[in-house]
Design a protein around this motif. Structure first.
Motif, PDB file in Angstrom:
ATOM      1  N   ARG A 166     -32.688  45.761 -16.917  1.00 52.75           N
ATOM      2  CA  ARG A 166     -34.106  45.437 -16.698  1.00 52.75           C
ATOM      3  C   ARG A 166     -34.756  46.382 -15.679  1.00 52.75           C
ATOM      4  O   ARG A 166     -35.970  46.487 -15.623  1.00 52.75           O
ATOM      5  CB  ARG A 166     -34.266  43.986 -16.269  1.00 52.75           C
ATOM      6  CG  ARG A 166     -33.626  43.649 -14.951  1.00 52.75           C
ATOM      7  CD  ARG A 166     -33.854  42.179 -14.588  1.00 52.75           C
ATOM      8  NE  ARG A 166     -33.039  41.779 -13.478  1.00 52.75           N
ATOM      9  CZ  ARG A 166     -33.302  42.046 -12.208  1.00 52.75           C
ATOM     10  NH1 ARG A 166     -34.385  42.713 -11.899  1.00 52.75           N
ATOM     11  NH2 ARG A 166     -32.494  41.650 -11.255  1.00 52.75           N
ATOM     12  N   GLN A 167     -33.984  47.105 -14.871  1.00 54.90           N
ATOM     13  CA  GLN A 167     -34.513  48.013 -13.861  1.00 54.90           C
ATOM     14  C   GLN A 167     -34.717  49.434 -14.381  1.00 54.90           C
ATOM     15  O   GLN A 167     -35.317  50.256 -13.711  1.00 54.90           O
ATOM     16  CB  GLN A 167     -33.557  48.079 -12.668  1.00 54.90           C
ATOM     17  CG  GLN A 167     -33.383  46.773 -11.948  1.00 54.90           C
ATOM     18  CD  GLN A 167     -32.312  46.868 -10.882  1.00 54.90           C
ATOM     19  OE1 GLN A 167     -31.334  47.596 -11.039  1.00 54.90           O
ATOM     20  NE2 GLN A 167     -32.502  46.133  -9.800  1.00 54.90           N
ATOM     21  N   ILE A 168     -34.244  49.730 -15.583  1.00 55.68           N
ATOM     22  CA  ILE A 168     -34.310  51.087 -16.118  1.00 55.68           C
ATOM     23  C   ILE A 168     -35.621  51.269 -16.870  1.00 55.68           C
ATOM     24  O   ILE A 168     -35.912  50.514 -17.798  1.00 55.68           O
ATOM     25  CB  ILE A 168     -33.109  51.358 -17.043  1.00 55.68           C
ATOM     26  CG1 ILE A 168     -31.813  51.225 -16.248  1.00 55.68           C
ATOM     27  CG2 ILE A 168     -33.220  52.742 -17.669  1.00 55.68           C
ATOM     28  CD1 ILE A 168     -30.563  51.342 -17.080  1.00 55.68           C
ATOM     29  N   PRO A 169     -36.453  52.255 -16.500  1.00 56.38           N
ATOM     30  CA  PRO A 169     -37.749  52.426 -17.160  1.00 56.38           C
ATOM     31  C   PRO A 169     -37.663  53.132 -18.518  1.00 56.38           C
ATOM     32  O   PRO A 169     -38.533  52.946 -19.352  1.00 56.38           O
ATOM     33  CB  PRO A 169     -38.554  53.261 -16.163  1.00 56.38           C
ATOM     34  CG  PRO A 169     -37.532  54.005 -15.392  1.00 56.38           C
ATOM     35  CD  PRO A 169     -36.311  53.117 -15.329  1.00 56.38           C
ATOM     36  N   GLN A 170     -36.621  53.927 -18.756  1.00 53.42           N
ATOM     37  CA  GLN A 170     -36.521  54.670 -20.006  1.00 53.42           C
ATOM     38  C   GLN A 170     -36.188  53.729 -21.165  1.00 53.42           C
ATOM     39  O   GLN A 170     -35.489  52.734 -20.993  1.00 53.42           O
ATOM     40  CB  GLN A 170     -35.432  55.754 -19.926  1.00 53.42           C
ATOM     41  CG  GLN A 170     -35.753  56.857 -18.970  1.00 53.42           C
ATOM     42  CD  GLN A 170     -35.366  56.538 -17.533  1.00 53.42           C
ATOM     43  OE1 GLN A 170     -34.911  55.451 -17.243  1.00 53.42           O
ATOM     44  NE2 GLN A 170     -35.566  57.484 -16.643  1.00 53.42           N
TER      45      GLN A 170
END
Length: 127
Positions: free
Chosen positions: A61-65
């Motif tokens: 959930r913290q990864i923007p890609q």
């Protein structure tokens, strides 16, 4: 093959092009210019990670890609998965390192029978 005259010319030029200063012996100290160049080099400052977790230690959930990729350094195989699919299969709290390792292990072709040598060696990339 060079002629005798050409070989004589080459031999004469080798002596003229010799460096005027001999190299350092293994136990000699390095010149201060070397250490100053190391201190002024901007590359080591750019490599150091920030205070946050690296990409492979983040939760999904913290990864923007939206596209996640893991490569195997051992066999050269690459596996890509969309973030939405990874979240659906493993949950939003799953750590990308664990998800990538599972993706590689599910299709690994390097099975030796020894735990230390088994499986793929992941390298993580987020596009």
């Amino acid at each position: 093959m060079p002629t005798i005259k050409q070989m004589e010319n080459m031999a004469a030029t080798v002596g003229r092009k010799a460096p005027p200063v001999r190299g350092l012996a293994p136990d000699d100290d390095l010149p201060p210019e070397y250490w100053q160049a190391l201190l002024e080099d901007p590359r080591p400052k750019a490599v150091s990670p920030g205070p946050g977790p690296s990409g492979r230690l983040r939760q999904l959930r913290q990864i923007p890609q939206h596209l996640l990729r893991v490569d195997c350094r051992r066999c050269g195989r690459a596996v890509e998965i969309q973030k939405a699919d990874a979240t659906r299969l493993y949950g939003p709290e799953a750590v990308w390192r664990d998800v990538g390792q599972r993706l590689l292990d599910n299709t690994c072709g390097n099975r030796t029978g020894r735990h230390e040598e088994d499986g793929c060696w992941p390298t993580f990339d987020m596009s």
